[in-house]
Design a protein around this motif. Sequence first.
Motif, short mmCIF file in Angstrom:
data_model
loop_
_atom_site.label_atom_id
_atom_site.label_comp_id
_atom_site.label_asym_id
_atom_site.label_seq_id
_atom_site.Cartn_x
_atom_site.Cartn_y
_atom_site.Cartn_z
N ARG A 175 -9.43 1.52 2.53
CA ARG A 175 -8.17 1.04 3.07
C ARG A 175 -8.43 -0.33 3.68
O ARG A 175 -9.43 -0.53 4.37
CB ARG A 175 -7.68 2.02 4.15
CG ARG A 175 -6.30 1.76 4.71
CD ARG A 175 -5.21 2.37 3.86
NE ARG A 175 -3.92 1.92 4.24
CZ ARG A 175 -3.01 2.67 4.85
NH1 ARG A 175 -3.28 3.92 5.14
NH2 ARG A 175 -1.83 2.18 5.13
N ARG A 201 -6.26 7.57 0.40
CA ARG A 201 -6.17 6.55 1.44
C ARG A 201 -5.96 7.24 2.78
O ARG A 201 -5.01 8.00 2.94
CB ARG A 201 -5.00 5.61 1.19
CG ARG A 201 -5.19 4.73 0.00
CD ARG A 201 -4.01 3.75 -0.11
NE ARG A 201 -3.91 3.30 -1.46
CZ ARG A 201 -2.97 3.68 -2.31
NH1 ARG A 201 -2.05 4.51 -1.94
NH2 ARG A 201 -2.95 3.22 -3.53
N THR A 261 0.84 -1.19 0.00
CA THR A 261 0.00 0.00 0.00
C THR A 261 0.88 1.25 0.00
O THR A 261 0.63 2.20 -0.74
CB THR A 261 -0.93 0.01 1.23
OG1 THR A 261 -1.73 -1.16 1.19
CG2 THR A 261 -1.80 1.23 1.26
#
Length: 156
Positions: A115, A49, A10
Motif C-alpha cells: 500500500r 491491501r 486505490t
Amino acid sequence: MSILYYDPFTEFDRLFDDAFATRFLPISTLESTEGDRGGRGGQRRGPWRPRLDLYENKESNTVTAIFELPGVKQEDVNLDVHQNRLTVSGAFKSEFPPDDPGYVVKERPRDKFTRTINLPSGVKPEDIKAKIDQGLLIITFPKVTPEQEPKRITIS
C-alpha cells in the motif's frame, strides 16, 4: 489549511476488482466464503491491501497513518520512502501451507501486500516514526516541515 494525502484511485481499483471478480473470473480463481462450490459470495485471490486510516493533528502538525495488519510480525513488514511516497509492504505467514487439504474455510489473507501513500514534500525518512501495536502499524510524519512553514518578511 488541511491537506489530505489520499489516493482515491486505490479505492476505485478495489471497488472494480470486487464488483467484477465474481462475474468475469473463472470459478477456479475464486474462494468460496459461504461454503458453496459455485463461487457465489466468493472473494478474488490476488493482491490484498491493508485498510488505512489517516489522521491529521493540527496542534502537533503531524499526520498519522494507521494500517490494519493483524497477525503480521514486525520483521515481515517493510517501509520504503521514494519520491515523496511511502510504501508499506510485507507478507502474511501461516503455520499451515495454503494448499493443505485440511482447510474447510480460508478467509484470512495469506499473500504479500503493498500500500502506498503520498507524503508531504520535504519529509525526510528520518522524520517518519513507525511502530506495530496490537495488529496496527502506526506511522507518524510531519505535515509541514519547518523549512516549509510560511515566514513573514518585514518591509523596511
